[in-house]
Design a protein around this motif. Structure first.
Motif, short mmCIF file in Angstrom:
data_model
loop_
_atom_site.label_atom_id
_atom_site.label_comp_id
_atom_site.label_asym_id
_atom_site.label_seq_id
_atom_site.Cartn_x
_atom_site.Cartn_y
_atom_site.Cartn_z
N VAL A 121 0.98 -1.22 0.30
CA VAL A 121 -0.11 0.09 0.05
C VAL A 121 0.96 1.11 0.24
CG1 VAL A 121 -1.66 -1.21 1.44
CG2 VAL A 121 -0.34 0.15 2.50
N SER A 122 0.05 2.75 0.26
CA SER A 122 0.83 3.42 -0.36
C SER A 122 0.96 4.36 0.84
CB SER A 122 0.66 4.48 -1.44
OG SER A 122 1.02 5.57 -1.40
N HIS A 123 1.65 4.85 1.26
CA HIS A 123 1.62 5.04 2.69
C HIS A 123 3.23 5.24 2.87
CE1 HIS A 123 0.08 5.47 7.76
NE2 HIS A 123 0.80 4.99 7.28
N ASP A 124 3.15 6.52 4.46
CA ASP A 124 4.75 6.63 4.67
C ASP A 124 5.60 6.00 5.51
OD1 ASP A 124 3.00 8.12 6.56
OD2 ASP A 124 4.00 9.47 7.22
N ALA A 125 5.27 4.43 5.40
CA ALA A 125 6.53 3.73 5.91
C ALA A 125 7.25 2.76 4.98
CB ALA A 125 5.52 2.41 6.48
N ALA A 126 8.03 1.73 5.86
CA ALA A 126 9.47 1.52 5.26
C ALA A 126 9.20 0.75 3.81
CB ALA A 126 10.44 0.34 5.67
N ASP A 145 -4.54 2.10 6.64
CA ASP A 145 -3.49 3.15 6.82
C ASP A 145 -2.81 2.67 4.90
OD1 ASP A 145 -1.67 3.84 9.31
OD2 ASP A 145 -3.12 1.86 9.09
N MET A 146 -3.62 3.85 3.46
CA MET A 146 -3.32 3.60 2.57
C MET A 146 -3.48 5.19 2.08
SD MET A 146 -5.41 0.93 1.56
CE MET A 146 -7.18 1.30 2.07
N ARG A 186 0.46 15.22 5.10
CA ARG A 186 0.96 14.16 5.02
C ARG A 186 -0.47 13.73 4.76
NH1 ARG A 186 -0.69 10.03 9.72
NH2 ARG A 186 1.13 8.89 8.79
N ILE A 187 -1.38 13.29 5.91
CA ILE A 187 -2.54 13.09 5.87
C ILE A 187 -3.15 12.54 4.18
CG2 ILE A 187 -4.93 12.44 7.00
CD1 ILE A 187 -4.15 13.73 9.51
N LEU A 188 -3.17 13.64 3.97
CA LEU A 188 -4.22 14.07 2.81
C LEU A 188 -3.17 13.70 1.50
CD1 LEU A 188 -5.04 17.71 3.19
CD2 LEU A 188 -7.33 15.80 3.37
N SER A 189 -1.57 13.17 1.43
CA SER A 189 -1.58 12.96 0.96
C SER A 189 -1.08 11.32 0.11
CB SER A 189 0.24 12.94 0.77
OG SER A 189 0.86 12.31 1.75
N ASP A 190 -1.15 11.42 -1.33
CA ASP A 190 -0.70 9.82 -1.28
C ASP A 190 0.21 8.87 -0.91
OD1 ASP A 190 -2.26 10.16 -3.56
OD2 ASP A 190 -0.90 10.07 -4.57
N HIS A 191 1.00 9.08 0.69
CA HIS A 191 1.04 8.58 1.72
C HIS A 191 0.97 8.77 2.76
CE1 HIS A 191 4.06 8.80 -1.58
NE2 HIS A 191 3.71 7.36 -1.33
N GLY A 192 -0.51 9.28 2.71
CA GLY A 192 -1.06 9.39 4.63
C GLY A 192 -2.31 8.53 4.33
N HIS A 193 -3.54 9.24 4.49
CA HIS A 193 -4.97 7.71 5.02
C HIS A 193 -5.91 7.87 4.21
CE1 HIS A 193 -2.75 5.99 8.73
NE2 HIS A 193 -2.58 7.63 9.08
N SER A 195 -10.14 8.87 3.27
CA SER A 195 -11.19 9.64 4.13
C SER A 195 -12.16 8.93 3.78
CB SER A 195 -11.33 11.15 3.71
OG SER A 195 -11.69 10.78 2.34
N ASN A 196 -13.27 9.21 4.53
CA ASN A 196 -14.51 8.98 4.33
C ASN A 196 -15.24 8.28 2.71
OD1 ASN A 196 -15.24 8.10 7.47
ND2 ASN A 196 -16.07 10.72 7.34
N GLU A 197 -15.11 9.54 2.62
CA GLU A 197 -15.82 10.07 0.70
C GLU A 197 -14.39 8.77 -0.04
OE1 GLU A 197 -14.60 12.15 2.97
OE2 GLU A 197 -17.12 13.20 3.62
N ASP A 198 -13.42 9.30 0.42
CA ASP A 198 -12.52 8.01 -0.65
C ASP A 198 -12.56 6.56 -0.28
OD1 ASP A 198 -11.21 9.75 -1.98
OD2 ASP A 198 -9.89 10.29 -1.11
N ALA A 199 -12.68 5.97 0.96
CA ALA A 199 -12.79 4.74 0.98
C ALA A 199 -14.06 4.31 0.48
CB ALA A 199 -12.95 5.04 2.74
N ALA A 200 -15.10 5.27 0.93
CA ALA A 200 -16.38 4.74 0.00
C ALA A 200 -16.47 4.45 -1.14
CB ALA A 200 -17.83 5.77 0.41
N HIS A 201 -16.05 5.71 -2.19
CA HIS A 201 -15.39 5.02 -3.43
C HIS A 201 -14.92 3.77 -3.85
CE1 HIS A 201 -17.94 8.42 -4.97
NE2 HIS A 201 -16.82 9.45 -4.26
N ALA A 202 -14.06 3.88 -3.19
CA ALA A 202 -12.84 2.50 -3.24
C ALA A 202 -13.62 1.35 -2.63
CB ALA A 202 -11.92 2.65 -2.69
#
Length: 264
Positions: A121-126, A145-146, A186-193, A195-202
């Protein structure tokens, strides 16, 4: 015995998931103290002594806080990818060589009667990764954590019987909240988390004919609320043609109260 699970804890203060079959019992992440984890296991009438291992998604403290203590106390093998091992090794304390195992990203590992498929997944970890669990034709997906949900991830997790899925924040609450701008960015970025709306669409893209339950997970303590997350996701899913309550249900998760042990 069917594929069973409980979201022991989920949120920015700590994460842990229990997944079990007749032959295998696994803990995914140990982001709370050893004492707290033991307390959560008691709440679902399960014993840490029965665990067969711990899978690690990534090295952030809310996913590994109690990992070293718990693994040493119960002599549990730990499974993580190579980059995650490197990132967390100095944090979790000394782990015996016979307890250290590598679980690569984009791989399938069999634990007794349970096949576990990892995906990056895309997140700010190793090298963060999450899992889809397969048992007797049933499929359970854990995906939090995506920063965003790629088409590749959607292909892996599509048509799961149940989803434990990130619904981290409400964008308006985040933007109006007390976090400094660099944290919001950071939260809003492609390596953050997500959102409710993005989760629903996915979710609308991956729900299939087998899907019966969705557990909304990793809600921000400061930038979300259970009712808001559930209503936001439900509204978008219904706009996309799904009916909540007619064979498809939404469930909350909590930072300190485990979900009831459920069967997939």
């Amino acid at each position: 015995m069917s594929l069973q699970f409980s979201v022991l804890a989920s949120g920015s203060s700590g994460n842990a998931i229990y997944v079990a079959t007749e032959k295998q019992k696994l803990l995914i992440d140990a982001g709370l103290s050893g004492r707290k984890l033991e307390h959560l296991f008691k709440k679902i009438d399960c014993c840490p002594e029965d665990l067969d291992g711990i899978l690690v998604t990534h090295e952030h403290s809310d996913h590994i806080k109690g990992l070293g203590v718990f693994a040493r106390r119960y002599k549990l093998p730990i499974y993580a990818n190579k980059k995650t091992w490197t990132a967390m090794e100095d944090v979790i304390g000394e782990i015996a060589l016979e307890q250290k195992f590598e679980f690569p990203v984009e791989a399938v590992k069999t634990f007794g009667d349970l096949d576990v498929e990892s995906f990056g997944v895309s997140h700010d970890a190793a090298e963060p990764m999450f899992f889809t669990f397969h048992h007797n034709g049933k499929k359970l997906t854990l995906a939090t954590d995506m920063g965003y949900v790629s088409d590749r991830i959607k292909g892996v997790i599509k048509d799961s019987d149940m989803f434990i899925f990130e619904s981290n924040h409400d964008v308006n609450m985040l933007m109006m909240g007390r976090y400094p701008w660099n944290v919001k960015r950071r939260i809003l970025s492609d390596h953050g988390h997500v959102s409710n709306e993005d989760a629903a669409h996915a979710l609308a893209d991956v729900i299939g004919s087998k899907t019966t339950r969705i557990y909304l997970a990793h809600l921000s303590r400061d930038n979300n609320m259970k009712d808001l997350a559930r209503l936001s996701v439900q509204q978008i899913l219904e706009e996309r043609g799904f009916t909540i309550g007619a064979g498809l249900e939404l469930y909350d998760t909590d930072p300190s109260i485990p979900t009831k042990l459920a069967a997939v």
